[in-house]
Design a protein around this motif. Structure first.
Motif, PDB file in Angstrom:
ATOM      1  N   ARG A 234     -35.496  32.576 -33.072  1.00  0.00           N
ATOM      2  CA  ARG A 234     -36.482  33.672 -32.974  1.00  0.00           C
ATOM      3  C   ARG A 234     -36.767  33.998 -31.503  1.00  0.00           C
ATOM      4  O   ARG A 234     -36.850  35.156 -31.112  1.00  0.00           O
ATOM      5  CB  ARG A 234     -37.775  33.292 -33.691  1.00  0.00           C
TER       6      ARG A 234
ATOM      7  N   VAL B 192     -29.043  40.972 -32.977  1.00  0.00           N
ATOM      8  CA  VAL B 192     -29.168  41.273 -34.407  1.00  0.00           C
ATOM      9  C   VAL B 192     -27.978  40.662 -35.148  1.00  0.00           C
ATOM     10  O   VAL B 192     -28.131  40.030 -36.198  1.00  0.00           O
ATOM     11  CB  VAL B 192     -29.239  42.810 -34.651  1.00  0.00           C
ATOM     12  N   ARG B 193     -26.804  40.822 -34.572  1.00  0.00           N
ATOM     13  CA  ARG B 193     -25.603  40.299 -35.234  1.00  0.00           C
ATOM     14  C   ARG B 193     -25.691  38.771 -35.406  1.00  0.00           C
ATOM     15  O   ARG B 193     -25.490  38.244 -36.495  1.00  0.00           O
ATOM     16  CB  ARG B 193     -24.383  40.676 -34.384  1.00  0.00           C
TER      17      ARG B 193
ATOM     18  N   ALA C 176     -28.373  36.684 -35.034  1.00  0.00           N
ATOM     19  CA  ALA C 176     -29.544  36.198 -35.781  1.00  0.00           C
ATOM     20  C   ALA C 176     -29.355  36.452 -37.273  1.00  0.00           C
ATOM     21  O   ALA C 176     -29.705  35.606 -38.105  1.00  0.00           O
ATOM     22  CB  ALA C 176     -30.813  36.865 -35.263  1.00  0.00           C
ATOM     23  N   SER C 177     -28.766  37.591 -37.631  1.00  0.00           N
ATOM     24  CA  SER C 177     -28.562  37.895 -39.062  1.00  0.00           C
ATOM     25  C   SER C 177     -27.594  36.897 -39.693  1.00  0.00           C
ATOM     26  O   SER C 177     -27.771  36.498 -40.852  1.00  0.00           O
ATOM     27  CB  SER C 177     -27.994  39.305 -39.246  1.00  0.00           C
ATOM     28  N   ALA C 178     -26.587  36.487 -38.928  1.00  0.00           N
ATOM     29  CA  ALA C 178     -25.617  35.524 -39.475  1.00  0.00           C
ATOM     30  C   ALA C 178     -26.241  34.132 -39.599  1.00  0.00           C
ATOM     31  O   ALA C 178     -25.937  33.378 -40.533  1.00  0.00           O
ATOM     32  CB  ALA C 178     -24.380  35.486 -38.580  1.00  0.00           C
TER      33      ALA C 178
ATOM     34  N   LEU D  54     -29.513  33.443 -40.016  1.00  0.00           N
ATOM     35  CA  LEU D  54     -30.691  33.440 -40.891  1.00  0.00           C
ATOM     36  C   LEU D  54     -30.488  32.685 -42.223  1.00  0.00           C
ATOM     37  O   LEU D  54     -31.236  31.748 -42.532  1.00  0.00           O
ATOM     38  CB  LEU D  54     -31.099  34.892 -41.136  1.00  0.00           C
TER      39      LEU D  54
ATOM     40  N   ALA E  59     -36.996  37.016 -40.511  1.00  0.00           N
ATOM     41  CA  ALA E  59     -36.443  37.595 -41.744  1.00  0.00           C
ATOM     42  C   ALA E  59     -37.110  38.929 -42.058  1.00  0.00           C
ATOM     43  O   ALA E  59     -36.452  39.863 -42.541  1.00  0.00           O
ATOM     44  CB  ALA E  59     -36.627  36.615 -42.903  1.00  0.00           C
TER      45      ALA E  59
ATOM     46  N   THR F 237     -38.312  41.035 -39.854  1.00  0.00           N
ATOM     47  CA  THR F 237     -37.734  42.002 -38.903  1.00  0.00           C
ATOM     48  C   THR F 237     -36.328  42.413 -39.320  1.00  0.00           C
ATOM     49  O   THR F 237     -35.933  43.563 -39.168  1.00  0.00           O
ATOM     50  CB  THR F 237     -37.662  41.370 -37.484  1.00  0.00           C
ATOM     51  N   LEU F 238     -35.575  41.453 -39.843  1.00  0.00           N
ATOM     52  CA  LEU F 238     -34.174  41.732 -40.162  1.00  0.00           C
ATOM     53  C   LEU F 238     -33.984  42.233 -41.602  1.00  0.00           C
ATOM     54  O   LEU F 238     -32.855  42.366 -42.075  1.00  0.00           O
ATOM     55  CB  LEU F 238     -33.316  40.485 -39.914  1.00  0.00           C
TER      56      LEU F 238
ATOM     57  N   GLU G 224     -34.986  40.838 -44.649  1.00  0.00           N
ATOM     58  CA  GLU G 224     -34.621  39.833 -45.667  1.00  0.00           C
ATOM     59  C   GLU G 224     -35.897  39.296 -46.302  1.00  0.00           C
ATOM     60  O   GLU G 224     -36.321  38.159 -46.029  1.00  0.00           O
ATOM     61  CB  GLU G 224     -33.830  38.682 -45.016  1.00  0.00           C
TER      62      GLU G 224
END
Ligand code: DGY
Length: 427
Positions: A114, A127-128, A130-132, A134, A254, A256-257, A259
């Motif tokens: 974070r 974003v790429r 952190a999304s992977a 998460l 999550a 923010t992204l 999820e």
């Protein structure tokens, strides 16, 4: 510290990080710890991010590439064979494609991710990555509650002192007495060849560390069996605070992204954990204590593990009481924060987690105190940390009475924390 001293220390810290950087992961220090350690890596990434964001993401991703199918993230990944460390993969025998240990470590990954994400200059990259990460971190958090809190008490147990990261804390002494030593294979320690044996755990403790490893190994490292089969089940408030903070941070990330399910699950875990943590509070010590799950009793040991909950977002009055306790300790030591209460006869100034000050602890405690408004004590801890570095360099840990550097030298996470402190001071 003036600007020129700060800049010299900053450059030196980067030099230490780079010299321990093996490309896709960083070793804690050459010699003593020649592999990738879980929480070392996550905290190291924070330091790396100030000069190379992509490299920082890689550090955490390399660790998660070795996550177990059940969700556990192991405490050591043995990427490349090195006989300078004991116990190596031949002792653990976990059967993983790249050998790993079979236990875990404090889950600081969500907090680190974070923080990397929120201050990233390269947002697209952030974003790429952190999304992977998460869902992987979520799976690790889920693993904790399923396997280390099988009766839904809201707090997770450690089954081996190495999981806490505070290997030989006074906290474990009593519970450790119940761990037998009969039947352990003969062994030769390597740590005492790299560091002063007087700064390290004792042979009796090593015998018990190994008994537990052999016991879990005999159970095939099946995490659904280990908790109930372990004679050592301790609820460490510091470890749980890190997990609680991780759940809150993962929930925020999550959201923010986009999820919401991950966000909701982690928010609920954090709330449940914070409520249960209250049961570990000690009025007598003005801090939290460990709980021995096998006996159901609090452990009378005022260690830094009971101070660390400020990092997890405990109520203001608890944080205030803890801040006052740190100020009291400051009257008895030159450098903050000792890993054990210096007024306790069991305090040992140079022996690993039985007294020495550690910069990673200082960083997390100062972060929590700052967030809750205890800015004076937070500032005191940061100043003390930087004074230690100016006096004694980038050691693994320090005698809080004298500032003497102890354990391994040119230590990665110490350098990473220094970079964080210096960068925070700039803001
Ligand atoms: C060690 O070997 O000292 C480590 O702390 C175990 O992870």
């Amino acid at each position: 510290m003036n600007a020129s001293e700060a800049s010299k220390i900053y450059d030196h810290a980067i030099e230490v990080l780079q010299e321990n950087d093996l490309g896709t992961y960083t070793v804690p220090t050459r010699g003593l710890y020649p592999f990738q350690w879980n929480w070392d890596s996550c905290l190291t990434a924070l330091g790396q991010s100030h000069y190379d964001e992509a490299r920082a993401w890689t550090e955490i991703e390399t660790l998660f590439a070795h996550q177990w199918p059940d969700g556990m993230v192991p405490h050591i990944v043995f990427h490349v064979w090195n006989d300078g460390y004991f116990p190596g993969p031949d002792v653990w025998q976990t059967g993983r494609p790249t050998p790993t240990s079979g236990i875990t470590q404090p889950p600081v990954a969500a907090f680190a991710v974070r923080r990397l994400f929120e201050r990233a200059k390269d947002k697209e990259l952030a974003v790429r990555h952190a999304s992977a990460l998460l869902p992987k971190i979520d799976a690790w958090h889920r693993w904790f509650y399923a396997n280390r809190d099988p009766h839904g008490e809201g707090l997770v147990a450690i089954l081996h002192p190495w999981e806490s990261g505070r290997d030989n804390s006074v906290d474990w002494d009593e519970a450790f007495e119940r761990v037998p030593t009969a039947g352990i294979d003969p062994y030769t320690r390597r740590d005492t060849q790299h560091a002063d044996p007087a700064h390290r755990p004792t042979k009796e403790q090593y015998d018990r560390y190994l008994w537990l490893v052999q016991h879990f190994r005999a159970l095939g490292w099946d995490n659904s069996k280990l908790h109930d089969a372990s004679p050592f089940q301790v609820i460490d408030p510091g470890f749980n605070a890190i997990l609680i903070r991780g759940c809150s941070d993962l929930a925020a990330l999550a959201e923010t992204l986009g999820e919401p399910e991950i966000a909701q699950a982690n928010r609920a875990r954090a709330e449940m954990g914070l409520a249960a943590l209250e049961g570990l509070w000690s009025d007598q010590h003005g801090q939290y204590l460990c709980l021995d799950r096998t006996t159901g009793t609090l452990i009378d040991s005022a260690s830094i593990g009971g101070i660390l909950p400020v990092f997890g977002g405990v109520p203001k009055d608890r944080a205030h009481e803890i801040a006052r306790g740190i100020e009291r300790q400051a009257g008895g030591v030159r450098f903050l924060v000792p890993s054990h209460d210096p007024a306790d006869p069991r305090f040992e100034a140079k022996r690993y987690w039985r007294g020495p000050a550690w910069l990673v602890m200082n960083y997390m405690i100062a972060d929590g105190l700052q967030a809750i408004g205890e800015t004076e004590v937070a500032g005191h801890i940061v100043r003390s940390s930087l004074e230690l570095i100016a006096q004694s360099g980038f050691a693994e840990y320090y005698d809080p009475l004298t500032g003497e550097p102890c354990g391994g030298g040119r230590f990665t996470w110490t350098a990473a924390m220094v970079i964080e402190f210096l960068k925070q001071a700039e803001r």
